[in-house]
Design an enzyme around this catalytic site. Structure first.
Site, PDB file in Angstrom:
ATOM      1  N   SER A  33      18.631  24.255  17.630  1.00  0.00           N
ATOM      2  CA  SER A  33      18.401  22.823  17.461  1.00  0.00           C
ATOM      3  C   SER A  33      17.010  22.438  18.001  1.00  0.00           C
ATOM      4  O   SER A  33      16.213  21.784  17.315  1.00  0.00           O
ATOM      5  CB  SER A  33      19.509  22.066  18.201  1.00  0.00           C
ATOM      6  OG  SER A  33      19.198  20.706  18.348  1.00  0.00           O
ATOM      7  N   LYS A  77      13.141  21.817  15.565  1.00  0.00           N
ATOM      8  CA  LYS A  77      12.321  20.598  15.583  1.00  0.00           C
ATOM      9  C   LYS A  77      10.864  20.936  15.905  1.00  0.00           C
ATOM     10  O   LYS A  77       9.935  20.368  15.329  1.00  0.00           O
ATOM     11  CB  LYS A  77      12.886  19.602  16.608  1.00  0.00           C
ATOM     12  CG  LYS A  77      14.179  18.955  16.113  1.00  0.00           C
ATOM     13  CD  LYS A  77      14.839  18.074  17.163  1.00  0.00           C
ATOM     14  CE  LYS A  77      15.777  18.849  18.030  1.00  0.00           C
ATOM     15  NZ  LYS A  77      16.863  18.132  18.657  1.00  0.00           N
ATOM     16  N   ARG A  90      28.528  18.196  16.133  1.00  0.00           N
ATOM     17  CA  ARG A  90      28.855  18.965  17.346  1.00  0.00           C
ATOM     18  C   ARG A  90      29.315  18.042  18.469  1.00  0.00           C
ATOM     19  O   ARG A  90      30.203  18.385  19.250  1.00  0.00           O
ATOM     20  CB  ARG A  90      27.624  19.771  17.788  1.00  0.00           C
ATOM     21  CG  ARG A  90      27.323  20.973  16.882  1.00  0.00           C
ATOM     22  CD  ARG A  90      25.919  21.498  17.121  1.00  0.00           C
ATOM     23  NE  ARG A  90      25.675  21.833  18.510  1.00  0.00           N
ATOM     24  CZ  ARG A  90      24.479  21.787  19.113  1.00  0.00           C
ATOM     25  NH1 ARG A  90      23.404  21.441  18.423  1.00  0.00           N
ATOM     26  NH2 ARG A  90      24.358  22.095  20.372  1.00  0.00           N
ATOM     27  N   HIS A  99       7.691  21.492  25.337  1.00  0.00           N
ATOM     28  CA  HIS A  99       8.953  20.765  25.205  1.00  0.00           C
ATOM     29  C   HIS A  99       9.728  20.865  26.507  1.00  0.00           C
ATOM     30  O   HIS A  99       9.779  21.913  27.126  1.00  0.00           O
ATOM     31  CB  HIS A  99       9.800  21.360  24.070  1.00  0.00           C
ATOM     32  CG  HIS A  99      11.125  20.691  23.918  1.00  0.00           C
ATOM     33  ND1 HIS A  99      11.280  19.488  23.270  1.00  0.00           N
ATOM     34  CD2 HIS A  99      12.352  21.040  24.355  1.00  0.00           C
ATOM     35  CE1 HIS A  99      12.552  19.135  23.311  1.00  0.00           C
ATOM     36  NE2 HIS A  99      13.226  20.056  23.961  1.00  0.00           N
ATOM     37  N   ASP A 142      19.547  19.311  11.502  1.00  0.00           N
ATOM     38  CA  ASP A 142      19.856  19.266  12.931  1.00  0.00           C
ATOM     39  C   ASP A 142      20.475  17.929  13.311  1.00  0.00           C
ATOM     40  O   ASP A 142      21.419  17.872  14.098  1.00  0.00           O
ATOM     41  CB  ASP A 142      18.589  19.524  13.757  1.00  0.00           C
ATOM     42  CG  ASP A 142      18.873  19.334  15.247  1.00  0.00           C
ATOM     43  OD1 ASP A 142      19.693  20.094  15.778  1.00  0.00           O
ATOM     44  OD2 ASP A 142      18.313  18.403  15.851  1.00  0.00           O
TER      45      ASP A 142
HETATM   46  N1  URA Z   1      18.993  19.002  22.776  1.00  0.00           N
HETATM   47  C1  URA Z   1      18.794  19.261  21.474  1.00  0.00           C
HETATM   48  O1  URA Z   1      17.761  18.912  20.919  1.00  0.00           O
HETATM   49  N2  URA Z   1      19.746  19.907  20.780  1.00  0.00           N
HETATM   50  C2  URA Z   1      20.901  20.323  21.344  1.00  0.00           C
HETATM   51  O2  URA Z   1      21.718  20.923  20.673  1.00  0.00           O
HETATM   52  C3  URA Z   1      21.102  20.041  22.701  1.00  0.00           C
HETATM   53  C4  URA Z   1      20.132  19.388  23.392  1.00  0.00           C
END
Ligand code: URA
Ligand code: CA
Length: 444
Positions: free
Chosen positions: A183, A187, A168, A82, A161
């Protein structure tokens, strides 16, 4: 349990238990807990932080909030990669076939580009016929057959999320390391990874602008991985300048092919070898970085990595001849050179500005709904450290008639993104640190 008591507890700096965090996340997704209470909790987290255990509980609660992909039918350790997002970051296109060629199975779910950062799915769609949607079963079958598949995110992964990130965004609570770390990791975990290599970008074109913040985020994500039994390694890499020379979908596809042929830009190749070596080690395919690197370099030299890309393209309905004959990839009808106004050395370039410029040419999306032009983008002719003569090309803009009205403004933007000075700059860095469960190893 009462939500107000949990907000109170967090506000006063006490960690919440796994049950308490699960209660908040489940209640939020089901709609029983309103936005304003979760916003208050997020702000309390912003100021009080979270312990490593709390962050891991939040990650797992979010991962469990929607579909969870089961990759257990695929043999071997599934190592995901990632990137926290950068400009012209072509690494995934190179890494997927490269590590698959040395025996690490890659089950990749990728996203589309948004704003000044590109997405792997759009880049792959520049190959004529390439399909990014597949049934679960054919995805798994393809990985068992050829070792790799890349599809666009499907189903309902981590709805908690999605909802929390949107909240947020409008409550000034994005910039919290435990919230960002959970977050991202939620994923990846919901997508079925056994182990993860993270490319945490730092610098002007990155989400994390300073090295200290990038290391802190990397450490938080590595801690989550350790806590939940998914070994995680993070590489901190530079995003003061775009990676490689190509920014834009088909242009980056071509750059990835050149890299797999052994003719790619040095920075892109180096980062791919670094990330790929850690993927191999986590996947049990090499016991040292040196051994891993040698195998990756051999896969490039022998053409196995390029052959794997052709297999991947073929398996997903794309035209594999486009890998050999890159003139079959989309090409923009117009090109414009952005010329240097003065002679000197390129000291720095504003990566984010160049990303925005590529987006304005049509290579990226201003909003989720915008259409993109797969052929559009920017090829950098000069990068930091290079000498340039006045009137020489700094970059070449690739664009279609629909972007012609904006091209002069974009050219001025790219020109302004370059900082050209008389004296030669010091050598920059590409990789700053490696963060593992054993700690931070600085490389500069
Ligand atoms: N990228 C994400 O996937 N989540 C965040 O909170 C910030 C950047
Ligand atoms: Ca690139």
């Amino acid at each position: 349990m009462r939500t107000v008591d949990l907000i109170h507890k967090k506000r006063d700096g006490h960690p919440l238990t796994a049950d308490e965090i699960t209660y908040l996340i489940q209640g939020y997704v089901s709609g029983e807990i309103p936005d304003y209470q979760i916003a208050a909790w997020a702000m309390a987290v912003y100021f009080q932080g979270m312990t490593a255990e709390e962050t891991a509980h939040l990650t797992m609660a979010m991962a469990a909030s929607g579909d969870q992909i089961d990759l257990s039918d695929i043999q071997g350790v599934k190592v995901d990669k990632h990137s926290t997002g950068g400009v012209g970051d072509t690494t995934t296109l190179v890494l997927v076939p490269l590590v698959a060629a040395v025996g690490v199975p890659v089950a990749k779910m990728s996203g589309r580009g948004l704003g000044h950062t590109g997405g792997t799915i759009d880049k792959l769609e520049s190959i004529p016929g390439f399909r990014v949607e597949q049934s679960r079963q054919s995805f798994l079958d393809q990985i068992n057959r050829i070792g790799a598949a890349v599809i666009s995110q499907t189903g309902d992964i981590t709805p908690a999320d999605k909802k929390l990130y949107a909240l947020r965004d409008v409550t000034a609570t994005v910039e919290s390391i435990p919230l960002i770390a959970s977050s991202i990791m939620s994923k990846k975990i919901a997508s079925g990874a056994d182990a993860m290599v993270l490319d945490v970008k730092t610098g002007q074109g990155a989400f994390m602008k300073t090295l200290d913040d990038a290391i802190a985020l990397a450490q938080a994500m590595v801690d989550i991985g350790t806590e939940v039994g998914r070994e995680t390694v993070a590489i901190i890499s530079d995003m003061e300048q775009p990676l490689g020379r190509a920014i834009g979908n088909a242009l980056e596809m071509r750059e990835a092919i050149e890299t797999l042929q052994g003719n790619g830009p040095a920075d892109l190749l180096e980062l791919c070898l670094k990330l790929g070596a850690h993927m191999m080690m986590l996947g049990g395919r090499a016991s040292s970085e040196r051994e891993a690197r040698a195998k990756l370099e051999e896969a490039i030299r022998t053409g196995h990595a390029l052959a794997k890309l052709k297999e991947l393209v073929d398996a997903q309905g794309g035209d594999p001849t486009a890998i050999e004959q890159t003139e079959l990839l989309p090409a923009a009808p117009h090109q414009l050179e952005v010329k240097a106004e003065r002679s000197g050395f390129v000291h720095s370039m504003a990566a984010e500005e160049v990303g925005v410029a590529a987006m304005l040419l049509g290579a990226g999306r201003a909003t989720k709904e915008s259409a993109i032009d797969l052929a559009a983008g920017i090829l950098l002719q000069k990068k930091p450290g290079d000498h340039v003569e006045a009137g020489e090309a700094l970059a070449i803009l690739h664009y279609s008639p629909s972007a012609a009205k904006d091209v002069d403004a974009v050219a001025r933007r790219v020109q302004a993104a370059y900082d050209i000075r008389g004296e030669q700059p010091g050598k920059g860095h590409l990789i700053y640190a490696v963060v593992t469960k054993d700690g931070v190893r600085k490389l500069t």
